[in-house]
Design an enzyme around this catalytic site. Structure first.
Site, mmCIF file in Angstrom:
data_model
loop_
_atom_site.group_PDB
_atom_site.id
_atom_site.type_symbol
_atom_site.label_atom_id
_atom_site.label_comp_id
_atom_site.label_asym_id
_atom_site.label_seq_id
_atom_site.Cartn_x
_atom_site.Cartn_y
_atom_site.Cartn_z
ATOM 1 N N GLU A 124 113.266 -30.011 -42.059
ATOM 2 C CA GLU A 124 114.568 -29.381 -40.645
ATOM 3 C C GLU A 124 114.297 -29.001 -39.687
ATOM 4 O O GLU A 124 113.562 -28.345 -38.947
ATOM 5 C CB GLU A 124 114.624 -27.745 -41.518
ATOM 6 C CG GLU A 124 115.356 -28.153 -43.255
ATOM 7 C CD GLU A 124 115.480 -27.076 -43.607
ATOM 8 O OE1 GLU A 124 116.062 -26.324 -43.378
ATOM 9 O OE2 GLU A 124 115.861 -26.736 -44.422
HETATM 10 C C1 NOJ Z 1 117.243 -23.479 -43.500
HETATM 11 C C2 NOJ Z 1 117.909 -23.394 -44.923
HETATM 12 O O1 NOJ Z 1 116.877 -24.459 -45.626
HETATM 13 C C3 NOJ Z 1 118.781 -24.484 -44.890
HETATM 14 O O2 NOJ Z 1 119.228 -24.787 -46.167
HETATM 15 C C4 NOJ Z 1 119.781 -24.266 -43.920
HETATM 16 O O3 NOJ Z 1 120.605 -24.859 -43.907
HETATM 17 C C5 NOJ Z 1 119.160 -24.395 -42.559
HETATM 18 N N1 NOJ Z 1 117.889 -23.119 -42.663
HETATM 19 C C6 NOJ Z 1 120.457 -23.784 -41.554
HETATM 20 O O4 NOJ Z 1 120.660 -21.956 -41.623
#
Ligand code: NOJ
Length: 568
Positions: A411
């Site tokens: 991410e």
């Molecule tokens: C981490 C989380 O895993 C994800 O689901 C979320 O969208 C992002 N943070 C952004 O807040």
């Protein structure tokens, strides 16, 4: 130290650092751009998660998750939004794969909803074949399009039944229930899925789910809840890794990892030993909490010391941080084939003592304060400042602390606050991706073993307690329109170019990308501006026309009755 002095120090630090052109990360280099490309085979993609995108919350036999129940309670989510429908990914995944294909993704990261497969959380109870079919179709279509699925088993949506019966992650029985669920996923999907992530960002599940209560299931067990939840999550992760290792690995030849989220923590005063230690503590309490047991066999020493000391000062006989037996330590150590890293932002950290007492919490246990530089850009979420150099530092920290593991960035991205007029020309997101991906490239040159990058996220989606108010997507989703149409933001074009060049080839070319991306987005903006009209027209055909027709039929019937009465 007064806040004013601290800020001054901070500014001095930033100024002196930005003047340094050295490439060595240990010398605080920030700001310079590195032109170059990623190794061949580097994997590019984007991601999302089940509860945030699927919708279909009560369809085809799916059970309730703690998030379904939490979001339906008034006052928990911004504007009382729920993800009941969200992006309707459950119905629109084929369209989404077309978008991914066009961007030439190598992988797509998604999560499997546990209650869609086991509606009551437990295998013995009921397996929902319709849920299995949905993920089968999704996986097959990804593979047909040469997109590798990276699958998360737990992105926060615990079956509600397990919460009600056992207290969810506060209870050790979750270890076996989660293992049963994972085992079934390996059995049914493992012939095609080769990258498994056990838990997504367990820090959030533990701290926000059981300590602050901002997330489902909303418990506020200050000073104990998060530590207990994390303890069981770590054990569950290890058990699932061993299950794969002993029962599936030789046949399926896949990898099992975990995805940890961490901000980078930088000392406010790099010459002050107390700040240096506080910043290290910040990262250890964040990522080290989970990574150190998994890579090195036990909780970070600094967590054991701080929580142990504070528990004793409170008069408790044992530490609030649970203890692993020596058998457990051996069992947990080494249970990670690759490490997923979620990273968004950075904090400056300084030391601050919190006397122990009744107000003890995860946050006060750390004895530190988080600060931000007011000049850091923060276009969207309140907590998300763009600080690209922190990413390289975090990646190097992982390399040295955990023996240079194989890393997938699971991410990374930035949000925008919902504005009255939608802007698809997301300048700041292009800048964010450019700078953060460039820092990852520098980290690679430092010798960090990064194998792939996942932009967060493919679509705008439900952003947990913030509802739909924060948009992380490469694609804009019109949530007011029943069909949830997707529109590309400028960053789609930009990210596409990074992918097709496998990095940043040269200055001239990279500089042209932004211009070209913004040219296309202004015409898309016009399209989107026309959308309310389209939705209105749909309403006319779908609601007004049938209503008018029904009324006409009724009137005709009444008229006919009158006529007939008059005759007889
Ligand atoms: C981490 C989380 O895993 C994800 O689901 C979320 O969208 C992002 N943070 C952004 O807040």
């Amino acid at each position: 130290m007064s806040l004013q002095r601290m800020l001054k120090l901070l500014y001095a630090l930033v100024l002196c650092v930005s003047a340094n052109e050295d490439f060595d990360w240990t010398k605080n280099e920030r700001g310079s751009f590195y032109y170059g490309t990623f190794p061949t085979g580097f994997s590019w993609g984007a991601g999302g998660s089940a509860y945030q995108t699927e919708g279909a919350w009560d369809k085809d036999g799916k059970g309730m998750s703690i998030w379904d129940v939490f979001a339906h309670k008034k006052g928990k989510i911004f504007l009382n939004d729920t993800a009941d429908h969200s992006c309707e990914g459950y119905y629109k995944f084929k369209d989404d794969i077309t978008l991914m294909k066009d961007m030439k993704f190598n992988h797509y990261r998604f999560s499997i909803s546990w209650p869609r497969i086991f509606p009551n959380g437990i295998k013995a109870d009921h397996i929902n074949e319709k849920g299995i079919k949905y993920y089968d179709d999704l996986i097959n279509m990804l593979l047909d399009n040469n997109i590798t699925p990276i699958v998360t088993l737990y992105h926060w949506d615990l079956p509600q039944v397990l919460h009600e019966k056992y207290g969810g992650w506060q209870n050790a029985s979750m270890v076996n229930y989660f293992n049963d669920f994972a085992n079934l996923c390996f059995e049914r999907f493992g012939d095609r899925v080769k990258y498994w992530i056990t838990f997504n960002n367990p820090w959030s599940s533990a701290v926000e789910g059981y300590e602050t209560g901002e997330h489902a299931p909303g418990l506020k067990l200050k000073g104990t809840g998060a530590y207990k939840a994390a303890h069981h999550i770590i054990k569950a992760h290890a058990k699932v890794w061993h299950t794969y290792d002993t029962q599936w690995r030789s046949k399926q030849k896949g990898l099992v990892g975990i995805s940890l989220l961490a901000d980078w923590g930088e000392p406010v005063d790099i010459t002050n030993q107390r700040d240096i230690e506080a910043a290290e503590r910040y990262v250890q309490f964040y990522m080290g909490w989970f990574a150190t047991p998994i890579f090195n066999g036990d909780y970070p020493q600094v967590m054991k010391d701080y929580i142990g000391r504070k528990s004793a000062q409170q008069g408790l006989g044992t530490s609030r941080l649970p203890v692993f037996s020596s058998q457990e330590k051996t069992y947990i150590k080494g249970t990670c084939d690759f490490l997923g890293i979620g990273h968004f932002t950075t904090r400056y950290i300084t030391q601050k003592n919190y006397p122990s007492g009744r107000g003890n919490s995860y946050f006060t246990d750390r004895d530190l304060v988080e600060l931000v530089d007011p000049r850091w850009p923060d276009p969207g979420s309140e907590w998300l400042y763009s600080v690209p150099w922190g990413f390289r530092r975090l990646l190097n920290f992982v390399k040295t602390q955990y023996g240079n593991p194989m890393i997938y960035v699971t991410e990374n991205g930035v949000s925008e606050k919902v504005q009255r007029c939608t802007d698809l020309c997301d300048e700041w997101r292009m800048q964010y991706f450019k700078d953060y991906i460039n820092e990852m490239l520098k980290a690679l040159k430092d010798g960090v073993n990064v194998k792939g990058y996942t932009a967060w996220s493919l679509l705008d989606k439900f952003e947990w307690d913030e509802g739909f108010s924060e948009r992380f997507g490469l694609f804009y989703v019109d949530f007011l329109n029943k069909n949830k149409p997707r529109y590309p933001k400028a960053s789609v074009q930009y990210y596409k170019r990074i992918i097709s060049s496998n990095g940043f080839p040269n200055q001239r070319e990279v500089e042209s990308w932004r211009r070209k991306a913004t040219e296309t987005c202004s015409s898309s903006n016009q399209l989107l501006a026309a959308d309310p009209l389209t939705s209105h027209m749909e309403m006319v055909t779908e609601i007004v026309v049938p209503t008018v027709c029904t009324l006409c039929i009724l009137l005709a019937a009444v008229f006919l009755m009158f006529l007939l009465r008059g005759r007889f």
